[in-house]
Design a protein around this motif. Structure first.
Motif, PDB file in Angstrom:
ATOM      1  N   TRP A  45       0.737  -1.209   0.100  1.00 49.32           N
ATOM      2  CA  TRP A  45      -0.140  -0.032  -0.026  1.00 49.32           C
ATOM      3  C   TRP A  45       0.820   1.272  -0.056  1.00 49.32           C
ATOM      4  O   TRP A  45       1.776   1.144   0.759  1.00 49.32           O
ATOM      5  CB  TRP A  45      -1.024  -0.108   1.256  1.00 49.32           C
ATOM      6  CG  TRP A  45      -1.958   0.909   1.147  1.00 49.32           C
ATOM      7  CD1 TRP A  45      -2.091   2.168   1.627  1.00 49.32           C
ATOM      8  CD2 TRP A  45      -3.259   0.985   0.344  1.00 49.32           C
ATOM      9  NE1 TRP A  45      -3.317   2.894   1.450  1.00 49.32           N
ATOM     10  CE2 TRP A  45      -4.066   1.899   0.582  1.00 49.32           C
ATOM     11  CE3 TRP A  45      -3.668  -0.062  -0.460  1.00 49.32           C
ATOM     12  CZ2 TRP A  45      -5.373   2.050   0.059  1.00 49.32           C
ATOM     13  CZ3 TRP A  45      -4.747  -0.058  -1.010  1.00 49.32           C
ATOM     14  CH2 TRP A  45      -5.790   1.064  -0.771  1.00 49.32           C
ATOM     15  N   ASN A  46       0.420   2.244  -0.732  1.00 49.45           N
ATOM     16  CA  ASN A  46       1.111   3.637  -0.626  1.00 49.45           C
ATOM     17  C   ASN A  46       1.217   4.242   0.688  1.00 49.45           C
ATOM     18  O   ASN A  46       0.040   4.482   1.387  1.00 49.45           O
ATOM     19  CB  ASN A  46       0.150   4.467  -1.574  1.00 49.45           C
ATOM     20  CG  ASN A  46       0.789   5.990  -1.866  1.00 49.45           C
ATOM     21  OD1 ASN A  46       2.067   6.275  -1.152  1.00 49.45           O
ATOM     22  ND2 ASN A  46       0.544   6.628  -2.866  1.00 49.45           N
ATOM     23  N   GLU A  47       2.220   4.352   1.322  1.00 49.78           N
ATOM     24  CA  GLU A  47       2.423   4.761   2.491  1.00 49.78           C
ATOM     25  C   GLU A  47       2.091   6.069   2.823  1.00 49.78           C
ATOM     26  O   GLU A  47       1.978   6.422   3.950  1.00 49.78           O
ATOM     27  CB  GLU A  47       4.292   4.697   2.607  1.00 49.78           C
ATOM     28  CG  GLU A  47       4.955   5.599   1.944  1.00 49.78           C
ATOM     29  CD  GLU A  47       6.695   5.596   2.333  1.00 49.78           C
ATOM     30  OE1 GLU A  47       6.841   4.587   3.105  1.00 49.78           O
ATOM     31  OE2 GLU A  47       7.278   6.097   1.603  1.00 49.78           O
ATOM     32  N   ASP A  48       1.836   6.946   1.761  1.00 50.94           N
ATOM     33  CA  ASP A  48       1.568   8.478   1.824  1.00 50.94           C
ATOM     34  C   ASP A  48      -0.020   8.334   2.013  1.00 50.94           C
ATOM     35  O   ASP A  48      -0.650   9.567   2.469  1.00 50.94           O
ATOM     36  CB  ASP A  48       1.642   9.209   0.913  1.00 50.94           C
ATOM     37  CG  ASP A  48       3.261   9.420   0.581  1.00 50.94           C
ATOM     38  OD1 ASP A  48       3.899   9.441   1.518  1.00 50.94           O
ATOM     39  OD2 ASP A  48       3.413   9.328  -0.621  1.00 50.94           O
ATOM     40  N   VAL A  49      -0.659   7.225   2.304  1.00 52.52           N
ATOM     41  CA  VAL A  49      -2.191   7.094   2.259  1.00 52.52           C
ATOM     42  C   VAL A  49      -2.616   6.086   3.303  1.00 52.52           C
ATOM     43  O   VAL A  49      -1.918   5.005   3.346  1.00 52.52           O
ATOM     44  CB  VAL A  49      -3.031   6.971   1.050  1.00 52.52           C
ATOM     45  CG1 VAL A  49      -4.453   6.614   1.208  1.00 52.52           C
ATOM     46  CG2 VAL A  49      -2.632   7.775  -0.189  1.00 52.52           C
ATOM     47  N   PRO A  50      -3.183   6.497   4.312  1.00 55.76           N
ATOM     48  CA  PRO A  50      -3.547   5.569   5.219  1.00 55.76           C
ATOM     49  C   PRO A  50      -3.998   3.925   4.907  1.00 55.76           C
ATOM     50  O   PRO A  50      -5.079   4.049   3.899  1.00 55.76           O
ATOM     51  CB  PRO A  50      -4.686   6.171   6.278  1.00 55.76           C
ATOM     52  CG  PRO A  50      -4.545   7.761   5.924  1.00 55.76           C
ATOM     53  CD  PRO A  50      -4.135   7.566   4.748  1.00 55.76           C
ATOM     54  N   TYR A  51      -3.478   2.973   5.441  1.00 58.75           N
ATOM     55  CA  TYR A  51      -4.182   1.659   5.065  1.00 58.75           C
ATOM     56  C   TYR A  51      -5.353   1.258   5.482  1.00 58.75           C
ATOM     57  O   TYR A  51      -5.455   1.441   6.916  1.00 58.75           O
ATOM     58  CB  TYR A  51      -3.054   0.687   5.029  1.00 58.75           C
ATOM     59  CG  TYR A  51      -3.596  -0.823   4.947  1.00 58.75           C
ATOM     60  CD1 TYR A  51      -3.767  -1.314   3.745  1.00 58.75           C
ATOM     61  CD2 TYR A  51      -3.861  -1.699   6.091  1.00 58.75           C
ATOM     62  CE1 TYR A  51      -4.279  -2.273   3.441  1.00 58.75           C
ATOM     63  CE2 TYR A  51      -4.373  -2.795   5.846  1.00 58.75           C
ATOM     64  CZ  TYR A  51      -4.437  -3.424   4.623  1.00 58.75           C
ATOM     65  OH  TYR A  51      -4.960  -4.665   4.474  1.00 58.75           O
ATOM     66  N   PRO A  52      -6.401   1.103   4.845  1.00 57.19           N
ATOM     67  CA  PRO A  52      -7.565   0.508   5.142  1.00 57.19           C
ATOM     68  C   PRO A  52      -7.784  -0.785   5.506  1.00 57.19           C
ATOM     69  O   PRO A  52      -7.893  -1.660   4.887  1.00 57.19           O
ATOM     70  CB  PRO A  52      -8.477   0.913   3.975  1.00 57.19           C
ATOM     71  CG  PRO A  52      -7.671   0.540   2.711  1.00 57.19           C
ATOM     72  CD  PRO A  52      -6.219   0.974   3.296  1.00 57.19           C
ATOM     73  N   ASP A  53      -7.705  -0.978   6.830  1.00 59.43           N
ATOM     74  CA  ASP A  53      -7.605  -2.421   7.345  1.00 59.43           C
ATOM     75  C   ASP A  53      -8.755  -3.277   7.007  1.00 59.43           C
ATOM     76  O   ASP A  53      -9.807  -2.525   6.903  1.00 59.43           O
ATOM     77  CB  ASP A  53      -7.658  -2.381   8.898  1.00 59.43           C
ATOM     78  CG  ASP A  53      -5.993  -2.120   9.375  1.00 59.43           C
ATOM     79  OD1 ASP A  53      -5.226  -2.574   8.681  1.00 59.43           O
ATOM     80  OD2 ASP A  53      -6.190  -1.806  10.464  1.00 59.43           O
ATOM     81  N   ILE A  54      -8.565  -4.627   6.682  1.00 59.36           N
ATOM     82  CA  ILE A  54      -9.777  -5.446   6.313  1.00 59.36           C
ATOM     83  C   ILE A  54     -10.055  -5.854   7.688  1.00 59.36           C
ATOM     84  O   ILE A  54      -9.452  -6.425   8.531  1.00 59.36           O
ATOM     85  CB  ILE A  54      -9.356  -6.663   5.598  1.00 59.36           C
ATOM     86  CG1 ILE A  54      -8.810  -6.182   4.212  1.00 59.36           C
ATOM     87  CG2 ILE A  54     -10.436  -7.616   5.446  1.00 59.36           C
ATOM     88  CD1 ILE A  54      -8.202  -7.103   3.417  1.00 59.36           C
ATOM     89  N   THR A  55     -11.362  -5.669   8.390  1.00 60.45           N
ATOM     90  CA  THR A  55     -12.020  -6.038   9.431  1.00 60.45           C
ATOM     91  C   THR A  55     -13.109  -6.931   9.498  1.00 60.45           C
ATOM     92  O   THR A  55     -13.587  -7.435  10.407  1.00 60.45           O
ATOM     93  CB  THR A  55     -12.454  -4.702  10.130  1.00 60.45           C
ATOM     94  OG1 THR A  55     -13.298  -4.195   9.449  1.00 60.45           O
ATOM     95  CG2 THR A  55     -11.133  -3.872  10.299  1.00 60.45           C
TER      96      THR A  55
END
Length: 451
Positions: free
Chosen positions: A362-372
Motif C-alpha cells: 500500500w502507498n505509504e502516503d495514504v492510510p491503509y484501510p484495514d480489512i476487518t
C-alpha cells in the motif's frame, strides 16, 4: 567434470521406456560418483529450476488474447491450450523438462546411497534433502498440470502421474493413482524438511523453509487446510520477510528484482508464447479490482500504448518475461496461512496475515484501510480475491481453479472469444487435466487423461 556428463537424457528419455537411444552412452562416463559431483548436479540452475510446465497458466483466466495474436502463436499446443481444445499434445518439452529434473534428483540419491554420510554429514544432508526437494517440486508441477484436481473421495481411483524414483532408464513408466502421487510428493518434502539446512546462501537452492512452503502449497491443492496452515506457519516461523512496494521502482520495466527477499525458492516455467507481454492482455475486471493506492497496480502492470485500455504484465519474480515464475515466496505463504486460517476457525490470524501482506503493498502516503470483515464466508472471498491479485502470473491460478471449482460457491465457467467464436470451459471439466504428450502415451502405453 565436463558439462556434457550432466546431460545424459535426450528428448523423451525421461518417460522411462527403453529404445529411445540407438547407442547408449558409456555409463562409466555419464554417472557421477562423488559428493562433489552430486552437489554440482543440483547446482545446475537451468536444469533444476527452470523449464516447468506453463500449459496450465496458458489455460487460466487472468488474461486474454486478441484474435490476431492468438493466430500468430507458432506452438500449436499453446494455441489449443488457450481455447481448451482436445487436440493431442505434440511438443514434449513441458513434460520432458520436469522429468529431467526428477532424473537428476534420482541420480543424486543413487550416488549418495553409495557414500558414507559420516564423512561430511552436513554437506551430505544438504544434498540429500535438496534432491528430495527437487523431486517433490517437479512431481508437483507435473501433477498440477497433467493430473485432475485432488478429491480425497476419488483420489485412489483417479490416475495421477508416473513416479520416477530411480535413475534406471529401463524401468517402464506407469501412472500412479492420484493418492499415490500426492503421498510421494508429501514424503519427499518431509524428507527435505528433516535434511535441509535452515539457511541457504546459494541462490536457487532450497532451505528448510522452502520445503515447509512446498508442503503448504501441496496441502492447499489437496484442500487439507489444517495441514496447509501447519506447514505455512512452520515456514513463516523460520523466514517471513516481505518486500515493501514503497521501496520498489514502480516505473521500471521489471520492478521486482530476481531473488528478492520474498523468494523462498526460485523456479520458472518454460517459454510461454501466449503469456508474452506483447500478446497477453490482463483481464479487464481483474485489473480494475486493484485500488489506485495499491502499489501492485503500478508494479505489476503497464499500459499497452498500441491497444488503448488494455494492460500488460511486468511484475515477474523471475527476472525474465519469457515464462512465468512458479517458485515459492513468503507472500504466497501468508496467503496460504490466511486462507487456511479462516477455513479452520482462526479468523484473527486470517485477518492479521492478509493485512500484513497488503500493508507492504500500500502507498505509504495514504492510510491503509484495514480489512476487518468478521463474517467467515465473506472474509474467505476477500482472501481468495487477494490471492488471485497477488499471485497473478505466478503459476498458481490453474491449480486454484481446479481446487475451487469443487466448491459450488467458487465454481467458475471460463470463456474465450476468438474471431467471434466463443469457447467455454465448465467447472470440473476433465480438461483441467491437460493431455499428456501423444508420443509419451504411444511409447509407454499408459492411459491418456479422460475426455
Amino acid at each position: 567434470m565436463r558439462n556434457y556428463l550432466l546431460y545424459v537424457l535426450p528428448a523423451l528419455l525421461c518417460t522411462g521406456c527403453s529404445g529411445f537411444l540407438d547407442i547408449k552412452p558409456d555409463q562409466k562416463m555419464a554417472i557421477p560418483n562423488t559428493l562433489e559431483h552430486a552437489d554440482l548436479l543440483l547446482n545446475d540452475y537451468t536444469s533444476m529450476n527452470t523449464g516447468y510446465p506453463a500449459l496450465g497458466e496458458i489455460s487460466a483466466d487472468d488474461y486474454f488474447l486478441r484474435s490476431n495474436n492468438w493466430q500468430s502463436i507458432s506452438d500449436m499446443d499453446e494455441r489449443q491450450a488457450y481455447i481448451w481444445q482436445d487436440e493431442d499434445i505434440v511438443n514434449t518439452v513441458q513434460w520432458q523438462n520436469p522429468y529431467q529434473t526428477i532424473y537428476r534428483s534420482n541420480q543424486v540419491l543413487e550416488v549418495l546411497g553409495e557414500l558414507d554420510r559420516n564423512v561430511e554429514t552436513a554437506k551430505y544432508d544438504k544434498i540429500f534433502g535438496g534432491a528430495h526437494f527437487y523431486r517433490a517440486f517437479a512431481l508437483h508441477q507435473v501433477a498440477r498440470v497433467f493430473a485432475p484436481a485432488y478429491d480425497p473421495n476419488s483420489a485412489n481411483q483417479e490416475l495421477g502421474i508416473p513416479l520416477r524414483l530411480s535413475p534406471d532408464l529401463d524401468i517402464k513408466s506407469i501412472r500412479a493413482t492420484l493418492q499415490q502421487t500426492f503421498e510421494q510428493i508429501t514424503n519427499d518434502y518431509k524428507q527435505a524438511v528433516m535434511s535441509l539446512p535452515i539457511t541457504e546462501t546459494l541462490l536457487g537452492r532450497p532451505s528448510k523453509a522452502s520445503a515447509y512452503a512446498g508442503l503448504a502449497r501441496m496441502y492447499l491443492d489437496m484442500a487439507d487446510y489444517e495441514q496447509a496452515y501447519r506447514y505455512a506457519d512452520s515456514c513463516l516461523g523460520i523466514y517471513s520477510a516481505l518486500q515493501d512496494f514503497n521501496d520498489v521502482n514502480l516505473g521500471s520495466a521489471m520492478p521486482i528484482t530476481r531473488f528478492n527477499k520474498e523468494v523462498l525458492f526460485s523456479a520458472a516455467s518454460s517459454l510461454a508464447g501466449p503469456l508474452a507481454q506483447t500478446f497477453a492482455r490482463i483481464d479487464t475486471n481483474l485489473y480494475k479490482s486493484y485500488y489506485d493506492d495499491d502499489l501492485r497496480k503500478q508494479a505489476f502492470f503497464q499500459h499497452n500504448t498500441n491497444d488503448v485500455g488494455t494492460y500488460a504484465f511486468k511484475g515477474t519474480y523471475s527476472g525474465s518475461h519469457v515464462g512465468v515464475f512458479v517458485g515459492l515466496t513468503t507472500s504466497e505463504l501468508y496467503l496460504i496461512r490466511s486462507e487456511a486460517a479462516v477455513r479452520t476457525n482462526r479468523p484473527d490470524q486470517a485477518l492479521s496475515d492478509v493485512n500484513h501482506l497488503l500493508m507492504h503493498r500500500w502507498n505509504e502516503d495514504v492510510p491503509y484501510p484495514d480489512i476487518t470483515e468478521q463474517q467467515p464466508d465473506r472474509l474467505l472471498e476477500i482472501i481468495l480475491d487477494e490471492r488471485r491479485k497477488e499471485l497473478i502470473f505466478r503459476g498458481q491460478r490453474w491449480a486454484d481453479l481446479k481446487r475451487l471449482n469443487q466448491d459450488p460457491r467458487f465454481a467458475k465457467t471460463l470463456m474465450r472469444n476468438i474471431d467471434g467464436q466463443e469457447y467455454r470451459l465448465e467447472p470440473n471439466s476433465p480438461k483441467y487435466a491437460i493431455k499428456i504428450p501423444l508420443i509419451v502415451i504411444e511409447e509407454t502405453g499408459m492411459e491418456q487423461n479422460k475426455r
